[in-house]
Enzyme design. Structure first.
Site, short mmCIF file in Angstrom:
data_model
loop_
_atom_site.label_atom_id
_atom_site.label_comp_id
_atom_site.label_asym_id
_atom_site.label_seq_id
_atom_site.Cartn_x
_atom_site.Cartn_y
_atom_site.Cartn_z
N ARG A 521 -1.20 5.93 -8.58
CA ARG A 521 -0.52 7.22 -8.70
C ARG A 521 -0.13 7.51 -10.15
O ARG A 521 0.23 6.60 -10.89
CB ARG A 521 0.77 7.22 -7.88
N SER A 584 2.39 -3.85 -10.20
CA SER A 584 2.98 -4.70 -9.15
C SER A 584 2.25 -6.03 -8.99
O SER A 584 1.84 -6.41 -7.89
CB SER A 584 2.99 -3.94 -7.82
N ASP A 638 7.15 -3.15 -9.18
CA ASP A 638 7.59 -2.20 -8.14
C ASP A 638 8.90 -2.63 -7.48
O ASP A 638 9.70 -1.80 -7.07
CB ASP A 638 6.50 -1.99 -7.08
#
Length: 931
Positions: A521, A584, A638
């Protein structure tokens, strides 16, 4: 003939009346099944605890006793696996003298035990330990398969002191008198249930049993969810309706005649079993006698003459009725029977008597048909079918010996339920073989249950084991923080260089990148101070498998291409915005904008990345494109983003947890714009994007404990990367063969062992491995391993959440399994649900044990008696699984009782969190400059 018709007009039942009786019986069934209405229900709908019918795999030698009719029977049944026809039986009948069946209970059971001993001794079977099924054809309240309390005697039995006692223990006690008997009573079976089970062995479609003999009764397979008297909603159970008592509450008063009332008054149990007294063989002959006597009295028969035999109760039996109704020789039989009764009948008398017999037996068949039609309708409605195909197992002397009875019954049933295709199957060896079949099924189910429980037990963690996990995790946390032991620690305890939490003064526009699964994203985040308002614009891009497992250069070029598309779309091509990069994967950081990749997880395998600074790799890719420049302020995990997002709302939050499951965006290329707004502390996550396939925790640690970073003042967020816990073998004691199989089939065998037991990415695969093993053992899916079940990754973790949902009926579970190409029975669905529950429960408990280690550490570090803290949580496993969050919270509470832990759901930690970390970093940089 006309005179008989007119005299017995009330015994002729129209179809309209039969449909009305059907409706009444359906209402009575409903009453009997309800917890509150059962005590006053006349149709008792007794649970039998028979939950399965034979599947053909039953095997072994069984004993069976049958007490309930005019004779008592002992049977030895050899059930073989070779083929369904291979059932060998050896039996012996013993009389049931009146002084025994109407004496006291101790003598009755003593007599039964003596007969069993005689049977076994004459066949030299006393050296064997054999399972026994006890057919006991009287209403019992069962609490389990091998326990039943007599409610009341019926038929001619009246033994004292038996009512309200457990007949299984009474028989077991009587058998103790014979020391050479080694028999295990496994099941107490009603004769009707035995009939159904016998027929089900030959035809698996059989789910109803009916007996029309000395007495009458029916049983059928009911959905557990409708049986309020038994706990549990899963599967089905055979219900013994005890329909003989239908009408005892007055429900059939308009149907009963003066003859029914007279017969009832002269019976052993006046006012009881009123339906049975209108239907069964024990009473049919007597009903005919009473009618003939009355007709003779009013001059309609025998010229008004009566004999002493006609006045004598029991002189006409059902066998006489059957003989009189025979097609050709019926008239001759009638004359002979009447003459034996001391009468001198004319031919018209004989024809009239035949007509009486027909009316009485036809009414019996009609009443039975109406009640059976009600059961078939209920079965069809339970299954939500427009048309039902089923088999009814039939037994009983009246049904078997009366020449016209079966075809009359079948015809009326088919007329009353035209939407049911019914096959009537005669039970060959009756209820005694059925008891052996129930016992054989009980043995099979018991053996299968043991094997299934053995597998499930591997996933059941004791309190001691969970304390062990908590303490080992605590040890690994300490190892990871210390310079000397850090290199060998499995929990890497990576410093993030995030020194502070948001204080509400953050503001500005920020870019955020989010890489951590099969989707990537890019976000624009606008933060306004004061009202704590966050607006986000984001675009989702797919990371194709060939990019995930290609070269590092290809991966970062793809990322930059996605950023370019986003900036283009937003009209931000020239803007140099501060950027936070949510990455992450385990990284070793030396400052907030530098992160060296320790190792890929979650299916990524891009080459030339491990050991490299991923921020530098991103900067190099931006340079190669040479279209725009960005201010990369922070590389963010994350989990840290999750903590920061919740910290923005709750200053007490200093721990972040991700319990991930599946990514709900399929990895097909798509571009998806969503405007996200957050006001007053509430934020909604991007539609179609669920974060977290792995499992991880971060928390604020005291600087003095972090030996890898200079300085003792204040705190820093530590990214534990706890997924690697156990890579040194410290939790091998709770690791199962299925965990090992999943690990060996993964991209990073031997790594991330804890993550593979707790995160959504792997739970479905653990379940698949268990299902394969259970199928291989013949415990599931009829022993057939389908191609779909062999397919890795087919059992996604989202299916666990769906299957374990409390709102889901077994039919829906079966539908989910069918979508997966798994043709399951009701029993299979129950086992699959149990397997899913065991795997997800263990995952939640392990997560809880790990988290308990962290909150306990924070409490001790601060020297507090009681510690209050908020944990920010993200990940679809935590958010969407029906039980995971509750079990995790319960485990933390149990293992860290001095900590008051609040769990707060994070909305979009990796997007909003990355922007907040960037904003906090910018704020701290500004403060440093000013100082």
């Amino acid at each position: 003939m006309f005179a008989v018709d007119r005299f017995l007009y009330h015994m002729r039942l129209s179809d309209e009346t039969l449909v009305d009786i059907m409706t009444r019986f359906q209402a009575e069934m409903e009453k009997g099944l309800g917890k509150d209405t059962n005590p006053t229900a006349s149709v008792k709908m007794l649970p039998t605890f028979v939950r399965a019918i034979p599947d053909g795999s039953e095997n072994g030698e069984f004993l069976s006793l049958d007490l309930g009719g005019s004779k008592f029977r002992v049977l030895k049944v050899q059930v073989s696996q070779e083929g369904k026809q291979n059932v060998q039986m050896e039996s012996q009948f013993y009389p049931t003298p009146n002084e025994i069946i109407r004496g006291n209970g101790t003598e009755l059971f003593g007599y039964v035990a003596d007969c069993l001993a005689d049977f076994m001794r004459t066949r030299e079977m006393t050296h064997k330990k054999l399972p026994l099924g006890f057919t006991f054809s009287f209403p019992c309240r069962q609490t389990k398969l091998d326990e039943g309390f007599l409610l009341s005697w019926t038929k001619k039995f009246k033994a004292r002191g038996v009512q309200d006692t457990d007949v299984v223990s009474r028989l077991a006690n009587a058998m103790k008198e014979h020391e050479d008997l080694d028999v295990d009573i496994l099941s107490l079976v009603n004769d009707t249930v035995g009939t159904m089970m016998t027929c089900a062995y030959d035809d698996p479609a059989c789910e109803v049993g009916v007996i029309i003999g000395t007495g009458t009764n029916a049983c059928y397979m009911e959905d557990m969810s409708n049986i309020e008297l038994v706990e549990g909603d899963e599967g089905r159970m055979c219900i013994n309706t005890e329909w003989g008592a239908f009408g005892d509450d007055g429900a059939l008063e308009d149907i009963r005649t003066e003859f029914d009332r007279e017969l009832d008054l002269g019976s052993l149990n006046p006012g009881k079993q009123l339906f049975e007294k209108m239907v069964s063989g024990l009473y049919m002959g007597e009903l005919v006698r009473l009618i003939l006597l009355k007709m003779a009295k009013v001059g309609l028969l025998f010229g008004g003459a009566k004999s002493s035999a006609l006045h004598t109760k029991g002189k006409i039996e059902t066998q006489h009725v059957a003989a009189m109704e025979k097609y050709k020789e019926g008239l001759a039989n009638t004359r002979e029977i009447l003459v034996n009764l001391g009468l001198d009948p004319s031919e018209s008398d004989c024809i009239a008597v035949q007509q009486v017999c027909t009316i009485v037996s036809f009414r019996s068949a009609n009443l039975c048909a109406a009640a059976l039609a009600a059961i078939l309708t209920r079965l069809r409605e339970n299954k939500k079918l427009a048309r039902l195909r089923t088999t009814v197992g039939m037994d009983g002397t009246l049904y078997k010996t009366h020449p016209q009875y079966p075809k009359r019954l079948h015809k009326v049933v088919r007329r009353l339920v035209p939407n049911c295709d019914v096959r009537f199957l005669l039970s060959e060896s009756g209820s005694t073989k059925g008891a052996a079949m129930v016992t054989a099924v009980a043995c099979r189910v018991q053996a299968q249950r043991k094997q299934i429980d053995k597998v499930l037990a591997l996933f059941q963690l004791s309190r001691e084991q969970l304390i062990g996990v908590r303490d080992k995790m605590r040890t690994e946390l300490e190892y990871g923080l210390k310079k000397k032991t850090h290199a060998l620690a499995t929990v890497k305890m990576l410093p993030t260089f995030v020194y502070g939490m948001p204080d509400g003064t953050e503001k500005g526009k920020f870019l955020a990148l989010d890489l951590g699964g099969t989707n990537f994203r890019v976000l624009l985040v606008k933060i306004r101070s004061g009202r704590k308002s966050v607006r986000m614009y984001n675009k989702i891009f797919a990371i194709p498998l060939e990019i995930m497992q290609g070269t590092g250069e290809e991966l970062f070029d793809h990322i930059v291409q996605c950023i370019a598309d986003f900036l283009d779309y937003m009209g931000l091509k020239g803007a140099q915005l501060p950027l936070g990069f949510t990455f992450s994967f385990p990284c070793r950081q030396t400052c907030i904008d530098k992160g060296t990749l320790v190792g890929w997880t979650k299916g990524f395998k891009a080459t030339d990345c491990e050991g490299e600074d991923v921020v530098d790799m991103l900067r190099e890719a931006i340079k190669r494109r040479n279209e725009f420049d960005l201010d990369i302020v922070a590389i963010v995990n994350d989990t840290v983003g999750t903590m920061m997002t919740c910290g923005y709302e709750d200053p007490n939050c200093e721990i972040g947890l991700i319990a991930g499951e599946w990514s709900s965006v399929t990895p097909l290329a798509r571009f998806h714009m969503t405007l996200l707004r957050s006001d007053g502390g509430h934020c909604s996550t991007a539609r179609g994007f669920s974060k977290g396939t792995g499992s991880n925790v971060c928390y604020m640690e005291e600087m003095r404990n972090i030996e890898l970073v200079d300085g003792d003042e204040g705190q820093m967020c530590i990214n534990t990367e706890w997924g690697g816990f156990g890579d040194n073998g410290c939790i091998d004691d709770i690791c199962t063969q299925y965990d090992k199989e999943v690990d060996e089939g993964s991209l990073n065998s031997g790594k991330q062992r804890y993550e593979k037991m707790t995160s959504g990415m792997y739970l479905g695969e653990i379940v698949r491995q268990i299902l394969i093993d259970l199928t291989r053992q013949g415990l599931l899916f009829r022993g057939q391993i389908s191609e779909r079940l062999r397919t890795k990754g087919i059992f996604e973790t989202k299916f666990l959440s769906q299957i374990e949902s409390d709102r889901l009926a077994l039919l829906q579970v079966r539908k989910i399994l069918q979508q997966l190409g798994l043709d399951s029975t009701c029993e299979d669905s129950i086992v699959v649900k149990e397997v899913c529950g065991a795997v997800s429960r263990r995952a939640a408990q392990l997560c809880g044990a790990g988290l308990a280690a962290i909150v306990e550490k924070r409490r001790e570090d601060q020297g507090l008696e009681h510690f209050k803290v908020t944990v920010g949580v993200d990940g679809t496993l935590y958010k969407l699984h029906p039980h995971f969050s509750r079990i995790l919270q319960e485990t933390v509470k149990e293992l860290a009782p001095q900590c008051d832990v609040t769990f707060m759901l994070s909305e979009d930690g990796s997007g909003k969190g990355a922007a907040l970390i960037t904003a906090v970093a910018k704020r701290l940089q500004q403060q440093e400059k000013e100082n």
